[in-house]
Design an enzyme around this catalytic site. Sequence first.
Site, PDB file in Angstrom:
ATOM      1  N   TYR A  76       1.100  -1.006   0.394  1.00 16.93           N
ATOM      2  CA  TYR A  76      -0.021   0.396   0.433  1.00 16.93           C
ATOM      3  C   TYR A  76       1.101   1.630   0.073  1.00 16.93           C
ATOM      4  CZ  TYR A  76      -3.835   3.234   1.693  1.00 16.93           C
ATOM      5  OH  TYR A  76      -4.343   4.393   1.951  1.00 16.93           O
ATOM      6  N   ASN A 131       7.697  -2.616   2.422  1.00 19.69           N
ATOM      7  CA  ASN A 131       6.786  -1.432   3.357  1.00 19.69           C
ATOM      8  C   ASN A 131       6.230  -1.921   3.807  1.00 19.69           C
ATOM      9  OD1 ASN A 131       4.883   0.541   2.302  1.00 19.69           O
ATOM     10  ND2 ASN A 131       3.494  -0.716   2.365  1.00 19.69           N
ATOM     11  N   SER A 165       2.947  -3.532   4.512  1.00 19.50           N
ATOM     12  CA  SER A 165       3.610  -4.580   3.666  1.00 19.50           C
ATOM     13  C   SER A 165       4.499  -5.202   3.630  1.00 19.50           C
ATOM     14  CB  SER A 165       2.364  -5.488   2.900  1.00 19.50           C
ATOM     15  OG  SER A 165       1.068  -4.918   3.280  1.00 19.50           O
ATOM     16  N   SER A 184      -0.939  -6.022   8.233  1.00 23.92           N
ATOM     17  CA  SER A 184       0.908  -6.050   7.369  1.00 23.92           C
ATOM     18  C   SER A 184       0.106  -7.244   5.836  1.00 23.92           C
ATOM     19  CB  SER A 184       1.874  -5.901   8.047  1.00 23.92           C
ATOM     20  OG  SER A 184       2.906  -6.418   6.816  1.00 23.92           O
ATOM     21  N   GLY A 185       0.718  -7.185   5.500  1.00 21.16           N
ATOM     22  CA  GLY A 185       0.518  -7.955   4.337  1.00 21.16           C
ATOM     23  C   GLY A 185       1.828  -8.908   4.366  1.00 21.16           C
TER      24      GLY A 185
END
Lengths: 365, 365, 365, 365
Positions: free
Chosen positions: A130, A203, A238, A276-277
């Site tokens: 993101y 990120n 993420s 968070s991915g």
Amino acid sequence: MTRSRLRDLGITIGTLPPGPHNAITDVPGVLVGHATIVRDEPTVARTGVTVIAPHGGQSWEDHVFAAAHSFNGFGEMTGLLWLAESGLLSSPVVLTSTLAVGTAYEAMQRYPFEHGFVHATGLPVVGETYDGYLNDLSTPHVTRAHIHQAIAALADGPVPEGNVGGGTGMICHEFKGGIGTSSRLVACENGTTYVVGALVQANYGARADLCVAGVPVGREIGPDQVPQPGPRPLDMGSIVIVVGTDAPLLPLQCRRLAQRATLGLARAGGVGHNRSGDIFLAFATGNHLPVPMDDPYPLHMLPHGQMNPFFGAVAEAVEESIINALTAAETTTGAHGRMAHALPLDTLQTIMRRWTPESPCTPCY
Amino acid sequence: MTRSRLRDLGITIGTLPPGPHNAITDVPGVLVGHATIVRDEPTVARTGVTVIAPHGGQSWEDHVFAAAHSFNGFGEMTGLLWLAESGLLSSPVVLTSTLAVGTAYEAMQRYPFEHGFVHATGLPVVGETYDGYLNDLSTPHVTRAHIHQAIAALADGPVPEGNVGGGTGMICHEFKGGIGTSSRLVACENGTTYVVGALVQANYGARADLCVAGVPVGREIGPDQVPQPGPRPLDMGSIVIVVGTDAPLLPLQCRRLAQRATLGLARAGGVGHNRSGDIFLAFATGNHLPVPMDDPYPLHMLPHGQMNPFFGAVAEAVEESIINALTAAETTTGAHGRMAHALPLDTLQTIMRRWTPESPCTPCY
Amino acid sequence: MTRSRLRDLGITIGTLPPGPHNAITDVPGVLVGHATIVRDEPTVARTGVTVIAPHGGQSWEDHVFAAAHSFNGFGEMTGLLWLAESGLLSSPVVLTSTLAVGTAYEAMQRYPFEHGFVHATGLPVVGETYDGYLNDLSTPHVTRAHIHQAIAALADGPVPEGNVGGGTGMICHEFKGGIGTSSRLVACENGTTYVVGALVQANYGARADLCVAGVPVGREIGPDQVPQPGPRPLDMGSIVIVVGTDAPLLPLQCRRLAQRATLGLARAGGVGHNRSGDIFLAFATGNHLPVPMDDPYPLHMLPHGQMNPFFGAVAEAVEESIINALTAAETTTGAHGRMAHALPLDTLQTIMRRWTPESPCTPCY
Amino acid sequence: MTRSRLRDLGITIGTLPPGPHNAITDVPGVLVGHATIVRDEPTVARTGVTVIAPHGGQSWEDHVFAAAHSFNGFGEMTGLLWLAESGLLSSPVVLTSTLAVGTAYEAMQRYPFEHGFVHATGLPVVGETYDGYLNDLSTPHVTRAHIHQAIAALADGPVPEGNVGGGTGMICHEFKGGIGTSSRLVACENGTTYVVGALVQANYGARADLCVAGVPVGREIGPDQVPQPGPRPLDMGSIVIVVGTDAPLLPLQCRRLAQRATLGLARAGGVGHNRSGDIFLAFATGNHLPVPMDDPYPLHMLPHGQMNPFFGAVAEAVEESIINALTAAETTTGAHGRMAHALPLDTLQTIMRRWTPESPCTPCY
């Protein structure tokens, strides 16, 4: 401000030697291409697309064994149902902005059929992080043309890092983040040397958690020294990690590598925050699976007993990829005048020296 | 040689405060019991059993939400099919020697029915690590009586560590290992303070990989200083990690905690070697699920958005549990005169001081 | 009462041809051995052990690709963590009574080392279903000697079915159940014919749900015609299904087969009741993975695109295995005078005829 | 040709009673909306969008427990990483054409923020099946406006079936397929009656495999009676199944329901072909999880022991949903003059009567 790679600062992660470019492209046949979108009008764009293509970009019809691991699933990576079912990566991997997933997905569905790959599956693998702090998401920036541009830019050799491609607008440990890569050479007991490469779109994370080779760098750099990005949920971030190797690994051995990416993330200070991915994908180019195919594929499989150095290599390459993203990324001003500051390289060097005693030992890990 | 806990040496892991006993027993209702088997005749026994029992030992009929995560599956933990299907831990957890799994399994199947828990499932949870270097496996040592003895020893409060219970014969990072525990207090946004505890049976890893709070302790202690165990496959080892909390977490939130145990293991230097069974189980006592039950259970669930400090707490408690196992374990001579040497505490302190600059910063993590 | 196999009654499941023995042993190298324990003193025993051994019983050191699927996890199958991690079945598979798991586990850990398989993993695969209605569980019946006896009985060719081996005390759809087997031949597009075999230990289900080739047989046989077993929880039962093939399948292709066992179970009337352990394991002998091994294994992999007939074959072989268990099993009186009645074969034939119109069509599926 | 629902033809699936509309909308608060796109110029469009929205369309900020199961993963359903991590469905579910996934994804990312759901996750759940036989995929047909149109059409009550919405261009068992729905009432031991509903987008299967209530309907209708669609890979198809209930189920209980959708699919004749994306999603509205939330959510959980009738209900509702799709869908001519013929209702009735003896028994299952 001149940026750098971590090793060029005299700082080393781990003990295994890197490949010639210290990049995922050291894995033969692996190509990387970026499309970077930076403009201020009509709305501020700090975003882009990164494509990683194994088998020289032929993976639509020359499948690659692969597997994914979700360390924390607040994110999207499309195509994982078929990847899990089949063990096959049947397309390049696209990394981009969260709000560009739809566009990238459709572009990657149509691209192979427009380019003669008639046996493509139509199930693209698109990952995202993101970038809405620096990148104005009110209007779409990424178009099908950018996907094509990133594919056209696919190349081996050195890989641009930092705020490029999908990493353009990313923030990591509250410094400017983005794309980073690294590699390791693994001398196997059977006499063969294989390459393990990693590429991250970083990120994530709180500054206080950042470590470099075991040193708590993040805690040593206060907001008075380097301002933090403005108010944003600390866990809104993420990391997508792509690991590749030329060893002949089966899909479940790729899964073992994918899960080991956790080690590198942990060493750098990641904890898999709630929003968070942290999605990891590993592929192995040591086998070719062309389609269509009538006869059983002849394959090779590295015995499990020889995987230990690969596990260490993944940990090292992922940690170094993350730090490379930080040392390469440049201070960036984005939408609404928001800023993400780069990790200061001289400060980093000073801290590392201060925390490393004069000793014959290499740093931790 | 007087042994110690890490904190008593002035060394701290992380930033969160531990609970009163810095042990998994800080989670209210969690009991731990050991049965330690050390004898030289007729064959050398360096083995034992450790039992962890939530809900005050009533978990056979007062189920607990739980989940497991396998970081590397070269090991056994029974009962995980039902645990995954139901999200319920419906018995205490037993940790023991690899070759005692069958005996422990049968004992734990029969025990509840012999003790009035008529609604038990008969699907015990038994984990193991391999103690065949110090412990002579040619004859069985663990009997049903030892399982009963460990259950009878269940207690809250301080937990004996090192070479006790299931950890008696274990080796970790090529030092004497075994059982270790630690805990953290998590002050939640909603005003409640919860406890996160960990207990490990640590039997894994290469010395060169051992880190303490980011410091490469293992590399600083050569075999000339402290001999390594004799020739044994470096990857023949495992770690079982049990995490508990009193927060009201659902099973899939327990799975999130279980996967975060990887962080603590990674920080201590674990890489999940090929022949290591790195199996993690997390439970949450914040809900009670008594059986039988006709009406829907009333439950509570902590919002996911408040889990971040739990993730950090798991990482810290697991790392400290591992190091506690090392600082508590004593040099042990076992079968065939084989030795596993304890981590020397004064050397540890010296190394930690040398790698920590005089600064207001706490060490990494 | 003379019992029979389903096909000998003129009833056919599906459209694919069975192998020569219509048994899992049609897969070359797959052996099955039973140890049946039936005695009335000192306590009533109606139990036993069944062993399935691929690669001619050499699988301890000649590993086989395999995978498991849990349709409902109220049961135990040990060894699945390593099976999932490695994709390897590294031992024979043992099926027995729930309360014999511990004994079987320990016996199977020690057996290979006592018989020269020095590279065995020590992680046995033991599955179970619950025979406590007919079999008095107050004392253990299965001993290590029974495991050895079942291994000694390993043979190819026809497989005894019904109340033999691990199936001795089992109940299925409220008739007497137990062991059943079946096979199918799959003519692949590439010109090769492969075998798919199944073996079940069937101990699940309500009578009303039993179907044979789509016909609601169970509903047509009321308790007035054939008494049901006495009060026992309808969902206290399980089915373990083992599927084997000689096709060169990778582990995740075995997982696809394992999941397809659900189809055969569904067709026979299984619904995966809450307290049913419906655990499926599939292996493929088309590749050999001897240990130890230095060089990469040369392998073959059937293209995914040729797996469709295998899916149908699994469904048919599993359904027929279940019904074979029912048509082979004999009415049994067990502990406390409890009875499980056999499915009456003439009634079955009458029902099937009545529900099948005179038409050129074969029955459903 | 007047089309019908299966029950209106006098044919019953299973034994449980349906809800008032025999539709997924019988689950209180569940809404369904279609956007159907049928036009011949400029290119032939036979496609559309179906939206299923629990909690009265508020699920972006009033989350619903849910889980998914992949029976065969040759397909896409986005958003499953977060669904698996969190157990939460945090948006409506969109079903559409394969090549509309990108468009639907982006529309569903932006929609909630454009409509005041500021706490939406931005991780939409979009499933697909392939309609490229009847629908000309050379140009995109589905636009953001169609997603909005389907959302605007969300309603409870009877649900249009057959070639509507996402099912417009679908083919099932080589008859015209599409959308079907059904429901069952489950009287729980605790005295409460719950609803289980299913909705399918059915686009899979070979004609010869089609069964209705155990009767091999597909085999009885040869291509001379009803022409099959022209040459297309028999396994190029998929089925997406959405199951909903108002029972208070936790996420892993939803996973149990999702996996039971396999039963209904198996009974109707599905085998999970290699290139079929058989993806199942189950949600339970019995708990509300509004966001943001500071305090632990108060929840209820149905005891596992009361889930058995839900399993049967899912099997029945899914089977009937599939057959409803077939009995509702109308013969359709699509791109390039290709045709998919409807299942002839009178023939279906004739076959069912011929295969059902005059007996008090209801048909199989």
